[in-house]
Design a protein around this motif. Structure first.
Motif, PDB file in Angstrom:
ATOM      1  N   ALA A  73       0.678  -1.150   0.535  1.00  0.00           N
ATOM      2  CA  ALA A  73      -0.271  -0.040  -0.023  1.00  0.00           C
ATOM      3  C   ALA A  73       1.103   1.638   0.273  1.00  0.00           C
ATOM      4  CB  ALA A  73      -0.907  -0.664   1.111  1.00  0.00           C
ATOM      5  N   ILE A  74       2.087   1.464   0.554  1.00  0.00           N
ATOM      6  CA  ILE A  74       3.374   2.294   0.768  1.00  0.00           C
ATOM      7  C   ILE A  74       3.213   2.851  -0.569  1.00  0.00           C
ATOM      8  CG2 ILE A  74       5.200   3.333   1.840  1.00  0.00           C
ATOM      9  CD1 ILE A  74       4.224   1.977   4.717  1.00  0.00           C
ATOM     10  N   ALA A  75       4.041   1.491  -1.341  1.00  0.00           N
ATOM     11  CA  ALA A  75       4.106   1.346  -2.417  1.00  0.00           C
ATOM     12  C   ALA A  75       3.994   2.016  -3.539  1.00  0.00           C
ATOM     13  CB  ALA A  75       5.475   0.182  -3.035  1.00  0.00           C
ATOM     14  N   ARG A  76       1.976   2.028  -3.235  1.00  0.00           N
ATOM     15  CA  ARG A  76       1.436   2.245  -4.745  1.00  0.00           C
ATOM     16  C   ARG A  76       1.173   3.865  -4.129  1.00  0.00           C
ATOM     17  NH1 ARG A  76      -0.605  -2.097  -7.177  1.00  0.00           N
ATOM     18  NH2 ARG A  76      -1.434  -4.435  -5.444  1.00  0.00           N
ATOM     19  N   ALA A  77       1.046   3.891  -2.708  1.00  0.00           N
ATOM     20  CA  ALA A  77       1.026   5.501  -2.303  1.00  0.00           C
ATOM     21  C   ALA A  77       1.477   6.551  -3.185  1.00  0.00           C
ATOM     22  CB  ALA A  77       1.023   5.611  -1.268  1.00  0.00           C
ATOM     23  N   PHE A  78       2.803   6.272  -3.081  1.00  0.00           N
ATOM     24  CA  PHE A  78       3.961   6.768  -3.626  1.00  0.00           C
ATOM     25  C   PHE A  78       4.093   6.613  -5.121  1.00  0.00           C
ATOM     26  CE2 PHE A  78       6.122   6.774   0.666  1.00  0.00           C
ATOM     27  CZ  PHE A  78       6.335   8.180   0.955  1.00  0.00           C
ATOM     28  N   ALA A 106       3.888   4.043  13.722  1.00  0.00           N
ATOM     29  CA  ALA A 106       3.021   2.735  15.430  1.00  0.00           C
ATOM     30  C   ALA A 106       1.425   2.289  14.752  1.00  0.00           C
ATOM     31  CB  ALA A 106       3.137   2.914  16.233  1.00  0.00           C
ATOM     32  N   PRO A 107       2.057   1.212  13.657  1.00  0.00           N
ATOM     33  CA  PRO A 107       0.366   0.867  13.692  1.00  0.00           C
ATOM     34  C   PRO A 107      -0.313  -0.020  14.172  1.00  0.00           C
ATOM     35  CG  PRO A 107       1.008   0.294  11.544  1.00  0.00           C
ATOM     36  CD  PRO A 107       2.986   0.390  12.636  1.00  0.00           C
ATOM     37  N   GLY A 108      -1.777   0.584  14.862  1.00  0.00           N
ATOM     38  CA  GLY A 108      -2.350  -0.880  15.327  1.00  0.00           C
ATOM     39  C   GLY A 108      -2.693  -2.367  14.669  1.00  0.00           C
ATOM     40  N   PHE A 109      -3.994  -2.811  14.539  1.00  0.00           N
ATOM     41  CA  PHE A 109      -4.354  -3.812  13.785  1.00  0.00           C
ATOM     42  C   PHE A 109      -4.115  -3.261  12.464  1.00  0.00           C
ATOM     43  CE2 PHE A 109      -3.360  -5.558  18.076  1.00  0.00           C
ATOM     44  CZ  PHE A 109      -2.723  -6.552  18.242  1.00  0.00           C
ATOM     45  N   VAL A 110      -3.810  -4.289  11.596  1.00  0.00           N
ATOM     46  CA  VAL A 110      -4.157  -4.160   9.865  1.00  0.00           C
ATOM     47  C   VAL A 110      -4.017  -4.935   9.179  1.00  0.00           C
ATOM     48  CG1 VAL A 110      -3.174  -2.629   8.365  1.00  0.00           C
ATOM     49  CG2 VAL A 110      -2.204  -2.114   9.775  1.00  0.00           C
ATOM     50  N   ASP A 111      -5.550  -5.174   8.320  1.00  0.00           N
ATOM     51  CA  ASP A 111      -5.846  -6.445   7.480  1.00  0.00           C
ATOM     52  C   ASP A 111      -4.939  -6.503   6.809  1.00  0.00           C
ATOM     53  OD1 ASP A 111      -7.895  -7.862   7.245  1.00  0.00           O
ATOM     54  OD2 ASP A 111      -9.612  -6.183   6.711  1.00  0.00           O
ATOM     55  N   THR A 112      -4.145  -7.230   7.154  1.00  0.00           N
ATOM     56  CA  THR A 112      -2.859  -8.146   5.840  1.00  0.00           C
ATOM     57  C   THR A 112      -2.481  -9.396   6.109  1.00  0.00           C
ATOM     58  OG1 THR A 112      -0.475  -7.664   7.135  1.00  0.00           O
ATOM     59  CG2 THR A 112      -1.672  -5.592   6.125  1.00  0.00           C
ATOM     60  N   ASP A 113      -1.538  -9.762   5.786  1.00  0.00           N
ATOM     61  CA  ASP A 113      -1.344 -11.395   5.460  1.00  0.00           C
ATOM     62  C   ASP A 113      -0.845 -12.185   7.306  1.00  0.00           C
ATOM     63  OD1 ASP A 113      -2.459 -11.622   3.348  1.00  0.00           O
ATOM     64  OD2 ASP A 113       0.204 -12.397   2.520  1.00  0.00           O
ATOM     65  N   MET A 114      -0.474 -10.514   8.309  1.00  0.00           N
ATOM     66  CA  MET A 114       0.725 -10.818   9.534  1.00  0.00           C
ATOM     67  C   MET A 114      -0.467 -11.026  10.120  1.00  0.00           C
ATOM     68  SD  MET A 114       2.718  -8.196  11.299  1.00  0.00           S
ATOM     69  CE  MET A 114       4.493  -9.130  10.189  1.00  0.00           C
ATOM     70  N   ILE A 144      -2.589   3.565   6.596  1.00  0.00           N
ATOM     71  CA  ILE A 144      -0.746   3.347   7.599  1.00  0.00           C
ATOM     72  C   ILE A 144      -0.726   4.216   6.407  1.00  0.00           C
ATOM     73  CG2 ILE A 144       1.090   2.123   8.197  1.00  0.00           C
ATOM     74  CD1 ILE A 144      -2.029   1.853   9.843  1.00  0.00           C
ATOM     75  N   ALA A 145      -0.391   3.514   4.678  1.00  0.00           N
ATOM     76  CA  ALA A 145       0.460   4.449   4.080  1.00  0.00           C
ATOM     77  C   ALA A 145       0.313   5.882   3.877  1.00  0.00           C
ATOM     78  CB  ALA A 145       0.249   3.822   2.043  1.00  0.00           C
ATOM     79  N   ALA A 146      -1.069   6.777   4.160  1.00  0.00           N
ATOM     80  CA  ALA A 146      -1.765   8.273   3.974  1.00  0.00           C
ATOM     81  C   ALA A 146      -0.475   8.948   5.051  1.00  0.00           C
ATOM     82  CB  ALA A 146      -2.820   8.255   3.881  1.00  0.00           C
ATOM     83  N   ALA A 173       9.163  11.831  15.804  1.00  0.00           N
ATOM     84  CA  ALA A 173       8.279  11.769  16.155  1.00  0.00           C
ATOM     85  C   ALA A 173       7.859  10.634  15.641  1.00  0.00           C
ATOM     86  CB  ALA A 173       6.853  12.189  15.716  1.00  0.00           C
ATOM     87  N   VAL A 174       6.884   9.121  17.433  1.00  0.00           N
ATOM     88  CA  VAL A 174       6.067   8.201  16.399  1.00  0.00           C
ATOM     89  C   VAL A 174       4.857   8.604  16.617  1.00  0.00           C
ATOM     90  CG1 VAL A 174       6.193   6.405  18.052  1.00  0.00           C
ATOM     91  CG2 VAL A 174       7.846   7.008  18.575  1.00  0.00           C
ATOM     92  N   ILE A 175       4.491   8.564  15.786  1.00  0.00           N
ATOM     93  CA  ILE A 175       3.191   8.165  14.943  1.00  0.00           C
ATOM     94  C   ILE A 175       1.968   7.466  14.896  1.00  0.00           C
ATOM     95  CG2 ILE A 175       0.618   9.630  13.315  1.00  0.00           C
ATOM     96  CD1 ILE A 175       3.246  12.043  13.723  1.00  0.00           C
ATOM     97  N   PRO A 176       1.383   7.152  16.298  1.00  0.00           N
ATOM     98  CA  PRO A 176       0.272   5.558  16.380  1.00  0.00           C
ATOM     99  C   PRO A 176      -0.874   5.997  15.067  1.00  0.00           C
ATOM    100  CG  PRO A 176       0.193   7.298  18.526  1.00  0.00           C
ATOM    101  CD  PRO A 176       0.497   8.027  17.001  1.00  0.00           C
ATOM    102  N   VAL A 177      -0.852   5.497  14.213  1.00  0.00           N
ATOM    103  CA  VAL A 177      -2.022   4.486  13.842  1.00  0.00           C
ATOM    104  C   VAL A 177      -2.750   2.965  14.086  1.00  0.00           C
ATOM    105  CG1 VAL A 177      -3.015   5.112  11.117  1.00  0.00           C
ATOM    106  CG2 VAL A 177      -1.332   5.850  12.213  1.00  0.00           C
ATOM    107  N   ASP A 178      -3.576   3.450  15.381  1.00  0.00           N
ATOM    108  CA  ASP A 178      -4.396   2.373  15.362  1.00  0.00           C
ATOM    109  C   ASP A 178      -6.229   2.435  15.542  1.00  0.00           C
ATOM    110  OD1 ASP A 178      -3.766   4.373  18.395  1.00  0.00           O
ATOM    111  OD2 ASP A 178      -2.837   3.251  18.801  1.00  0.00           O
ATOM    112  N   GLY A 179      -6.210   3.307  15.417  1.00  0.00           N
ATOM    113  CA  GLY A 179      -7.755   3.906  16.341  1.00  0.00           C
ATOM    114  C   GLY A 179      -7.839   3.925  17.596  1.00  0.00           C
ATOM    115  N   GLY A 180      -6.715   4.051  17.763  1.00  0.00           N
ATOM    116  CA  GLY A 180      -7.346   4.767  19.158  1.00  0.00           C
ATOM    117  C   GLY A 180      -6.414   3.574  20.598  1.00  0.00           C
ATOM    118  N   LEU A 181      -5.650   2.315  19.376  1.00  0.00           N
ATOM    119  CA  LEU A 181      -5.951   1.637  20.703  1.00  0.00           C
ATOM    120  C   LEU A 181      -5.141   1.680  21.141  1.00  0.00           C
ATOM    121  CD1 LEU A 181      -6.063  -1.620  20.926  1.00  0.00           C
ATOM    122  CD2 LEU A 181      -4.096  -1.765  19.774  1.00  0.00           C
ATOM    123  N   GLY A 182      -3.898   2.418  21.401  1.00  0.00           N
ATOM    124  CA  GLY A 182      -2.570   2.898  22.485  1.00  0.00           C
ATOM    125  C   GLY A 182      -3.325   4.147  23.159  1.00  0.00           C
ATOM    126  N   MET A 183      -4.127   4.749  23.346  1.00  0.00           N
ATOM    127  CA  MET A 183      -3.908   5.360  23.848  1.00  0.00           C
ATOM    128  C   MET A 183      -3.904   5.427  25.463  1.00  0.00           C
ATOM    129  SD  MET A 183      -7.392   7.805  22.706  1.00  0.00           S
ATOM    130  CE  MET A 183      -8.923   6.401  23.035  1.00  0.00           C
TER     131      MET A 183
END
Ligand code: NAD
Length: 237
Positions: free
Chosen positions: A17-22, A174-182, A209-211, A227-237
């Motif tokens: 997704a990151i590669a596609r965005a760039f 710092a992503p939270g849970f993302v829909d991927t193979d992992m 995450i790519a955005a 900076a550490v930017i969480p992209v986690d839907g609020g999970l880590g706050m």
């Protein structure tokens, strides 16, 4: 202006997704991948795909040379490649621990160090490291993974201090849970348990995450480093 962008682990999931965005934004994008084949539409769109295992210093050097020859020195590096080997502590072998550290942390060190040769010469550069909310909060059964992802934070912040005067920024997503193979390995019950803890009530899509990664590599983020930017839907706050 088109930049030379390198995304490690860019053949699937968040890296793809990151590669596609760039690439969609007109940058010259290269990806590395460890196994499988990169998606045909990605290479057809001009993205350079180089096979490279980041646990092998020689492969990193060869891959980097190929990218440099075709696209010039990397101006934006996204260190995304990573693995999990989940196990409770008393069942975790030394190999489970060191292999995750060797990929997620030392592998990132190898790629970042190599890319910084060109960035120092160019007197500018953007580095974005993909950590995880797990590196900030910890997670039972993932001590190896959490240690590696927490390590990325100290690594990035040290380099932000060391190389800020050279106009190179180092930031962490710092992503939270993302829909991927992992995360496909989780059971429905585990997924439901996770979602119930996320204020936004769902998994992230890789594009979300790519955005944030693209923002950190853009001119709009010119004064952001360490900076550490969480992209986690609020999970880590
Ligand atoms: P994924 O398993 O779909 O993709 C991982 C990528 O890393 C693949 O392209 C793989 O080829 C590459 N890779 C793994 N080991 C490598 C090695 N030794 N050398 C080179 N490449 C290697 O995973 P994903 O979910 O897209 O995860 C991408 C990154 O985001 C990882 O660092 C992961 O830890 C992190 N992350 C994922 C989630 C999630 O919920 N999926 C959450 C937080 C952080």
């Amino acid at each position: 202006m088109s930049r030379s962008v390198l995304v490690t682990g860019g053949n699937r999931g968040i890296g793809l997704a990151i590669a596609r965005a760039f690439a969609d934004a007109g940058d010259q994008v290269a990806i590395t991948y460890r196994s499988g084949e990169p998606p045909k539409d990605l290479t057809a769109a001009g993205v350079l795909a180089v096979k490279c295992d980041i646990t092998d210093a020689e492969q990193v050097e060869q891959a980097y040379k190929e990218v440099e020859e075709k696209h010039g020195p990397v101006e934006v590096l996204v260190a995304n490649a990573g693995i999990t080997k989940d196990q409770l502590l008393m069942r975790m072998s030394e190999e489970d621990f060191t292999s995750v550290l060797n990929t997620n942390l030392t592998g990132t060190f190898r790629v970042v160090k190599r890319a910084n040769r060109g960035m120092l010469r160019a007197k500018k550069g953007r580095v974005v490291l993909i950590s995880s909310v797990v590196g900030l909060l910890g997670s039972a059964g993932q001590a190896n993974y959490a240690a590696s992802k927490a390590g990325l934070v100290g690594f990035a912040r040290s380099l932000a201090r060391e190389l800020g005067s050279r106009n190179i920024t180092f930031n962490v997503v710092a992503p939270g849970f993302v829909d991927t193979d992992m995360t496909q390995v989780l059971t429905e019950e585990q997924r439901a348990g996770i979602v119930s803890q996320v204020p936004l009530g769902r998994y992230a899509q890789p594009e979300e995450i790519a955005a944030t990664v693209r923002f950190l590599a853009s001119d709009d983020a010119s004064y952001i480093t360490g900076a550490v930017i969480p992209v986690d839907g609020g999970l880590g706050m």
